[in-house]
Design an enzyme around this catalytic site. Structure first.
Site, PDB file in Angstrom:
ATOM      1  CD  GLN A   1     -12.908  -1.743  -0.797  1.00 15.04           C
ATOM      2  OE1 GLN A   1     -12.165  -1.959   0.057  1.00 15.04           O
ATOM      3  NE2 GLN A   1     -14.094  -2.347  -0.322  1.00 15.04           N
TER       4      GLN A   1
ATOM      5  CB  CYS B   1     -13.840   0.909   0.216  1.00 14.86           C
ATOM      6  SG  CYS B   1     -13.171   2.646   0.545  1.00 14.86           S
TER       7      CYS B   1
ATOM      8  NE  ARG C   1      -3.912   0.595   1.950  1.00 14.75           N
ATOM      9  CZ  ARG C   1      -5.136   0.706   2.388  1.00 14.75           C
ATOM     10  NH1 ARG C   1      -5.329   1.261   3.466  1.00 14.75           N
ATOM     11  NH2 ARG C   1      -5.987  -0.104   1.868  1.00 14.75           N
TER      12      ARG C   1
ATOM     13  NE  ARG D   1     -10.436  -5.470   0.598  1.00 15.00           N
ATOM     14  CZ  ARG D   1      -9.519  -4.558   0.935  1.00 15.00           C
ATOM     15  NH1 ARG D   1     -10.096  -3.416   1.688  1.00 15.00           N
ATOM     16  NH2 ARG D   1      -8.434  -4.178   0.789  1.00 15.00           N
TER      17      ARG D   1
ATOM     18  CG  HIS E   1      -8.506  -0.001  -2.823  1.00 13.35           C
ATOM     19  ND1 HIS E   1      -7.516  -0.973  -2.426  1.00 13.35           N
ATOM     20  CD2 HIS E   1      -8.832   0.422  -1.602  1.00 13.35           C
ATOM     21  CE1 HIS E   1      -7.776  -1.243  -1.233  1.00 13.35           C
ATOM     22  NE2 HIS E   1      -8.526  -0.501  -0.583  1.00 13.35           N
TER      23      HIS E   1
ATOM     24  CG  ASP F   1     -13.727   6.141  -0.540  1.00 11.02           C
ATOM     25  OD1 ASP F   1     -13.738   6.021   0.791  1.00 11.02           O
ATOM     26  OD2 ASP F   1     -12.884   6.235  -1.074  1.00 11.02           O
TER      27      ASP F   1
HETATM   28  N1   CP Z   1     -11.071  -0.300   2.632  1.00 12.60           N
HETATM   29  C1   CP Z   1      -9.639  -0.373   2.922  1.00 12.60           C
HETATM   30  O1   CP Z   1      -8.926  -0.537   1.993  1.00 12.60           O
HETATM   31  O2   CP Z   1      -9.669  -0.478   4.317  1.00 12.60           O
HETATM   32  P1   CP Z   1      -8.377  -0.197   5.152  1.00 12.60           P
HETATM   33  O3   CP Z   1      -7.795   1.363   4.525  1.00 12.60           O
HETATM   34  O4   CP Z   1      -8.530  -0.447   6.516  1.00 12.60           O
HETATM   35  O5   CP Z   1      -7.362  -1.267   4.303  1.00 12.60           O
HETATM   36  N1  NVA Z   2      -9.986   6.658  -1.184  1.00 16.82           N
HETATM   37  C1  NVA Z   2      -9.660   6.147   0.319  1.00 16.82           C
HETATM   38  C2  NVA Z   2      -9.792   4.654   0.465  1.00 16.82           C
HETATM   39  C3  NVA Z   2      -9.506   4.068   1.737  1.00 16.82           C
HETATM   40  C4  NVA Z   2      -9.415   2.846   1.730  1.00 16.82           C
HETATM   41  C5  NVA Z   2      -8.221   6.593   0.434  1.00 16.82           C
HETATM   42  O1  NVA Z   2      -7.458   6.508  -0.317  1.00 16.82           O
HETATM   43  O2  NVA Z   2      -7.722   7.254   1.655  1.00 16.82           O
END
Ligand code: CP
Ligand code: NVA
Length: 308
Positions: A138, A265, A108, A293, A135, A226
């Protein structure tokens, strides 16, 4: 050739359909088992997944960890701040070292170019656990959740309301691959990534941008929201104000189809992008979505190891 999963298109529509079937079968086969118990066939026994986090995570971290364990493997979870990566060791060198010690890498990070560099220098699969661009993991879970709730993907009308971001990009990408339509409701001057839209449209999906939330939601089968402030972004009052008309509330849900469902998400910000009555209400699938997930991640891992 090493299978990297940086975006959904790396797998393609047929493989994603196969991944969703695999996820459903495996989920059913271990229904009511303890979460830490290994699947009967342990298809990734002996495999080690390295996970690198340059941003916070709850769901991605835990679901990948549980996923690799259920598949018979093990994991090493690292925050980049405690790695030499966080002190300036290059992404390329990190990729070469981890490729010799681990069987796959999930990362990530912020800049999508970093994960591309990691993949270019890794000899083991690299999986995108979220970048500023996309992502994909997700969205595999989101598609699984929709199918489980009898929302067949082809022709589905999916409305996205609010900020335009990484999650939206992967939804638009999925629309082209799985043949559903996306109605994006977002304020003026917040324009979604055109390259994902162009690709989805070329694949036959309808992707339409609306500057009015009600128009975007009208007749939709699925409403998705989101956060308005993604990780790495600064909070800005002007943006929050611009987003407010795109908040998912009871009026928006009433504008969608009567049997419409709500996805997010997570993490969520009640009172901002979604009202409690929606996310905690009867049309919300967010807890199934989060739980899925694990099952989605398992199918992504199995695809990366050429098992799907
Ligand atoms: N939706 C998601 O990716 O959650 P986290 O940021 O907790 O991993
Ligand atoms: N759009 C959000 C998703 C988190 C899972 C971010 O990037 O923070």
């Amino acid at each position: 050739m090493t299978r990297h999963f940086l975006n959904l298109a790396d797998a393609g529509g047929d493989a994603i359909a196969a991944m969703l079937n695999d996820a459903m079968d495996r989920k059913e086969a271990r229904k009511s088992w303890p979460k830490g118990k290994t699947d009967a066939d342990a298809p990734l026994a002996g495999h080690v997944l390295a996970m690198i986090f340059e941003k916070s995570s709850t769901r991605t971290r835990v679901s990948f960890d549980i996923a690799i364990r259920q598949l018979g493997g093990t994991s090493i979870v690292m925050d980049s701040g405690s790695m030499q990566l966080g002190r300036g060791e290059t992404v390329a060198d990190t990729a070469k070292v981890l490729s010799r010690m681990c069987d796959a890498i999930m990362i990530r990070t912020d800049d999508h170019a970093k994960i591309e560099e990691l993949a270019a220098n890794a000899t083991v699969p690299v999986i995108n656990g979220l970048t500023d661009l996309s992502h994909p993991c997700q969205i595999v879970a989101d598609l699984l959740t929709l199918i489980e709730h009898d929302k067949a993907l082809p022709g589905l009308e999916v409305a996205w309301l609010g900020d335009v971001n990484n999650v939206l990009n992967s939804i638009v990408e999925a629309a082209g691959l799985m043949k559903f339509n996306v109605r994006i409701g977002c304020p003026e001057s917040y324009d979604p990534d055109q390259s994902f839209i162009t690709a989805a449209q070329a694949a036959g999906a309808n992707v339409t941008v609306y500057r009015d939330a009600m128009e975007a939601a009208a007749g939709a089968d699925v409403i998705i929201a989101d956060t308005w402030v993604s990780m790495g972004q600064a909070h800005a009052d002007a943006k929050m104000e611009a987003m407010m008309p795109f908040q998912v509330n009871d009026v928006i849900m009433e504008t969608a189809k009567a049997d419409a469902v709500f996805l997010h998400c997570l993490p969520a910000h009640r009172g901002e992008e979604v009202m409690p009555s929606v996310i905690d209400g009867p049309q919300s699938l967010v807890w199934d979505e989060a739980g899925n997930r694990i099952h989605a991640q398992k199918s992504v891992l199995r695809w990366a190891f050429d098992q799907i």
